[in-house]
Design an enzyme around this catalytic site. Structure first.
Site, mmCIF file in Angstrom:
data_model
loop_
_atom_site.group_PDB
_atom_site.id
_atom_site.type_symbol
_atom_site.label_atom_id
_atom_site.label_comp_id
_atom_site.label_asym_id
_atom_site.label_seq_id
_atom_site.Cartn_x
_atom_site.Cartn_y
_atom_site.Cartn_z
ATOM 1 N N THR A 228 0.880 -1.173 0.000
ATOM 2 C CA THR A 228 0.000 0.000 0.000
ATOM 3 C C THR A 228 0.914 1.218 0.000
ATOM 4 O O THR A 228 2.085 1.114 0.390
ATOM 5 C CB THR A 228 -0.877 0.037 1.263
ATOM 6 O OG1 THR A 228 -0.012 0.100 2.396
ATOM 7 C CG2 THR A 228 -1.764 -1.182 1.359
ATOM 8 N N GLU B 58 -5.666 -4.094 -1.162
ATOM 9 C CA GLU B 58 -6.017 -5.269 -0.354
ATOM 10 C C GLU B 58 -7.168 -6.078 -0.954
ATOM 11 O O GLU B 58 -7.465 -7.178 -0.496
ATOM 12 C CB GLU B 58 -6.430 -4.822 1.059
ATOM 13 C CG GLU B 58 -5.310 -4.212 1.886
ATOM 14 C CD GLU B 58 -5.151 -2.714 1.683
ATOM 15 O OE1 GLU B 58 -5.509 -2.208 0.598
ATOM 16 O OE2 GLU B 58 -4.667 -2.039 2.603
ATOM 17 N N TRP C 133 -21.083 14.136 11.117
ATOM 18 C CA TRP C 133 -20.069 13.875 10.094
ATOM 19 C C TRP C 133 -20.338 14.703 8.836
ATOM 20 O O TRP C 133 -21.470 14.777 8.364
ATOM 21 C CB TRP C 133 -20.071 12.401 9.709
ATOM 22 C CG TRP C 133 -19.392 11.528 10.703
ATOM 23 C CD1 TRP C 133 -19.028 11.874 11.974
ATOM 24 C CD2 TRP C 133 -18.991 10.179 10.521
ATOM 25 N NE1 TRP C 133 -18.438 10.814 12.590
ATOM 26 C CE2 TRP C 133 -18.399 9.752 11.727
ATOM 27 C CE3 TRP C 133 -19.069 9.271 9.463
ATOM 28 C CZ2 TRP C 133 -17.893 8.475 11.899
ATOM 29 C CZ3 TRP C 133 -18.566 7.997 9.639
ATOM 30 C CH2 TRP C 133 -17.977 7.600 10.835
HETATM 31 P P1 ADP Z 1 -3.759 3.678 -1.233
HETATM 32 O O1 ADP Z 1 -4.500 3.097 -0.053
HETATM 33 O O2 ADP Z 1 -2.344 3.481 -1.175
HETATM 34 O O3 ADP Z 1 -4.265 5.021 -1.679
HETATM 35 P P2 ADP Z 1 -5.255 1.996 -2.903
HETATM 36 O O4 ADP Z 1 -5.355 2.054 -4.341
HETATM 37 O O5 ADP Z 1 -5.220 0.685 -2.262
HETATM 38 O O6 ADP Z 1 -4.040 2.798 -2.498
HETATM 39 O O7 ADP Z 1 -6.424 2.879 -2.335
HETATM 40 C C1 ADP Z 1 -7.643 2.335 -2.072
HETATM 41 C C2 ADP Z 1 -8.551 3.393 -1.591
HETATM 42 O O8 ADP Z 1 -8.858 4.325 -2.617
HETATM 43 C C3 ADP Z 1 -9.889 2.864 -1.154
HETATM 44 O O9 ADP Z 1 -9.819 2.353 0.147
HETATM 45 C C4 ADP Z 1 -10.763 4.104 -1.274
HETATM 46 O O10 ADP Z 1 -10.613 4.941 -0.150
HETATM 47 C C5 ADP Z 1 -10.179 4.801 -2.457
HETATM 48 N N1 ADP Z 1 -10.961 4.486 -3.641
HETATM 49 C C6 ADP Z 1 -10.695 3.581 -4.590
HETATM 50 N N2 ADP Z 1 -11.629 3.595 -5.546
HETATM 51 C C7 ADP Z 1 -12.548 4.529 -5.193
HETATM 52 C C8 ADP Z 1 -13.765 5.017 -5.756
HETATM 53 N N3 ADP Z 1 -14.233 4.566 -6.886
HETATM 54 N N4 ADP Z 1 -14.434 5.974 -5.073
HETATM 55 C C9 ADP Z 1 -13.968 6.452 -3.910
HETATM 56 N N5 ADP Z 1 -12.832 6.054 -3.343
HETATM 57 C C10 ADP Z 1 -12.120 5.092 -3.964
#
Ligand code: ADP
Length: 542
Positions: free
Chosen positions: A180, A325, A437
């Site tokens: 990550t 993940e 929130w």
């Molecule tokens: P990092 O955690 O390193 O940024 P990731 O690609 O694993 O890399 O990130 C995943 C996160 O990105 C998700 O947990 C979410 O918060 C966000 N995310 C991914 N796709 C979407 C989406 N379509 N809409 C909103 N948030 C998203």
């Protein structure tokens, strides 16, 4: 039924037997590089031979520091199919994080693209586990470095036989790993098994998901070091789609558009920031990409204004959600048969429906109590399925699984009675104001609907009475720089969000800081915002 192990060797078998004529095209400084799967396979075999000769044993981690290109694709097949573990390094990590992940994974061999040698060179002398570095170049020498003797990729391949006797693998063997990006704390390693990659590939391919077919020409602009480029390289191999790789020319709208047009791409894939500049470029130049039927977009929420702008230039976005993940595909926003046309946009803007193979629920993050799918209650998304992580490499952050085995994603969402997921925020980004929130994502999307605004990021800053209040950081479109005011933005928001959601402040900036994978980096904004506030309150100098 046969007890058939699900491994990536099957994908390799398919490209060799069925799709030899299909092409892998990579952008170069001048023109493109083309290779057919038929010519790629012997090279993959030679590469596996070279890995074996270099002493790579089953389960060893082999790292790649590379752009999206055909050599990286060869590594994608040769490393896992010979029993080792492909560890894709995020080239945009800070050097200290890159050093950490290489050490943490205990990588033994490291393959590096010539243009990325300067990044690796920052770690010269700090990589004790790496026994050998292999340089990937078209013949140009490596730039000045202190990395010691590197082997030449092409020379290594040439010395090997174009045949390779692939070992028998078990489906639960590790195939690949990805860290990550470490927005909080150290990056954490997620290990994908052959089985999880295989089933994920089948999931990606389904018609109501990413729906790749042999007839598609797929252009993954999402890096191969980021969650296996959303699983697209293996999905393309499984069904024989032609693939286009941007190499290092990822961030520039002109080259993305020209490559897509010249190679007749039908599916594009990337994070929203790429499409913001692409939509503007298409609008400005009048160029259109009529062959593209789908633009897969995930990584962060698609702002409404972006989806509308893309619709206007003839590009239909498909919203997808996931994370490293979750391999990463978790949900896709295909519109179902009963949705009337006037409601389509609304549904496409959600994160869509959880994909077959994955189960989802939302739960109160504090009590863990499951919440209803009523489109109102929001809580943390928890998922389970055969391509969902059960934990992190080396046992980091053990609290990610609930007692009953669901993965806690850290994303906060509502789910409506029809199952549409609507992500409200990440748990760490949600703004807590007076016990209620506020969704930073909703506020950002509302602000980005303003015609003079290019990008907006909202964070909560500490407030003595309300705990936190929203502050918006806004980037004006180039033609409106200096010509949009704080009051204009606030007025615009009045009929779009609740009054108490209105940002206390709107600050104009030149660019929203981005993470290594192109998402808004709110950590940097928070750090800088504190500094700005302190300076603002300090007595003026002199
Ligand atoms: P990092 O955690 O390193 O940024 P990731 O690609 O694993 O890399 O990130 C995943 C996160 O990105 C998700 O947990 C979410 O918060 C966000 N995310 C991914 N796709 C979407 C989406 N379509 N809409 C909103 N948030 C998203």
């Amino acid at each position: 039924m046969q007890d058939y192990d699900l491994t990536l060797q099957h994908v390799l078998w398919r490209i060799e037997k069925l799709f030899r004529r299909k092409e892998v095209v990579t952008k170069r400084e001048q023109g493109v590089h083309r290779i057919s799967y038929g010519d790629l396979v012997p090279r993959i075999n030679q590469l596996a031979g070279a890995l074996k000769r270099l002493g790579v044993k089953p389960g060893d981690r082999v790292a790649t520091l590379a752009w999206n290109n055909w050599r990286h694709l060869e590594l994608y097949y040769a490393i896992p199919c010979m029993g080792a573990v492909l560890h894709t390094l995020n080239l945009r990590l800070f050097p200290k994080d890159l050093e950490f992940v290489i050490k943490d994974a205990d990588d033994t061999i490291l393959f590096v693209d010539r243009t990325l040698v300067p990044i690796l060179n920052q770690l010269a002398g700090k990589l004790p586990s790496v026994k050998q570095i292999v340089l990937m170049t078209d013949g140009e020498p490596a730039p000045e470095n202190q990395l010691g003797k590197m082997l030449d990729y092409e020379a290594l391949l040439k010395a090997e036989s174009p045949e390779f006797a692939w070992p028998v693998l078990e489906e639960r063997n590790a195939a690949a790993m990805c860290y990550t990006s470490g927005t909080t704390g150290n990056p954490k390693g997620v290990v994908y098994s052959h089985r999880s990659q295989f089933i994920h590939t089948m999931g990606v391919l389904q018609v109501d998901n990413l729906a790749l077919s042999e007839r598609d020409v797929v252009f993954p602009i999402v890096p191969m070091f980021h969650a296996n480029s959303w699983g697209l390289p293996y999905a393309c191999g499984m069904v024989g789609s032609k693939v286009i790789f941007p190499d290092r020319f990822m961030g520039d709208a002109k080259s993305v558009v020209e490559l897509a047009r010249d190679e007749e791409a039908t599916i594009l894939a990337g994070v929203p920031t790429i499409w913001t500049t692409t939509a503007a470029y298409l609008k400005e130049t009048g160029i259109r990409l009529p062959k593209v039927h789908t633009v897969i977009c995930g990584g962060s929420a698609i702002p409404r204004a972006l989806m509308v702008a893309m619709d206007e230039v003839g590009l239909r976005m498909l919203h997808a959600w996931g994370m490293t993940e979750t391999s990463p595909l978790g949900s896709t926003a295909r519109v179902r048969s009963w949705v009337p046309p006037e409601e389509e946009l609304e549904k496409r803007l959600t994160q869509g429906l959880v994909v077959p193979g994955v189960e989802i629920r939302i739960a109160d993050p504090a009590s863990g109590v499951e919440l209803p799918w009523d489109g109102v209650a929001f809580g943390e998304i928890q998922v389970r399925g055969s391509w969902i992580a059960s934990g992190y490499y080396n046992g980091y952050d053990p609290g990610k699984l609930t007692d009953d085995g669901w993965f806690r994603t850290g994303d906060v969402a509502k789910i409506d009675p029809d199952g549409h997921i609507l992500i409200v925020d990440r748990t760490k980004d949600v703004i807590k104001s007076g016990g209620e929130w506020i969704s930073s994502v909703d506020l950002e999307n509302a602000i980005m609907g303003h015609p003079k605004v290019l990008e907006a990021a909202v964070i909560g800053l500490p407030h003595p009475k309300w705990d936190e209040r929203p502050v918006a950081f806004v980037v004006a479109r180039p033609e409106f720089k200096g010509k949009v005011s704080e009051d204009e933005i606030k007025d615009f928001l009045k009929d779009k969000v609740a009054k108490w959601w209105l940002p206390d402040e709107v600050r104009f900036i030149d660019e929203v800081p981005k993470t290594s994978v192109g998402k808004f980096d709110k950590k940097v904004l928070r750090g800088n915002a504190a500094a700005i506030a302190t300076t603002a309150e300090a007595p003026a100098k002199g």
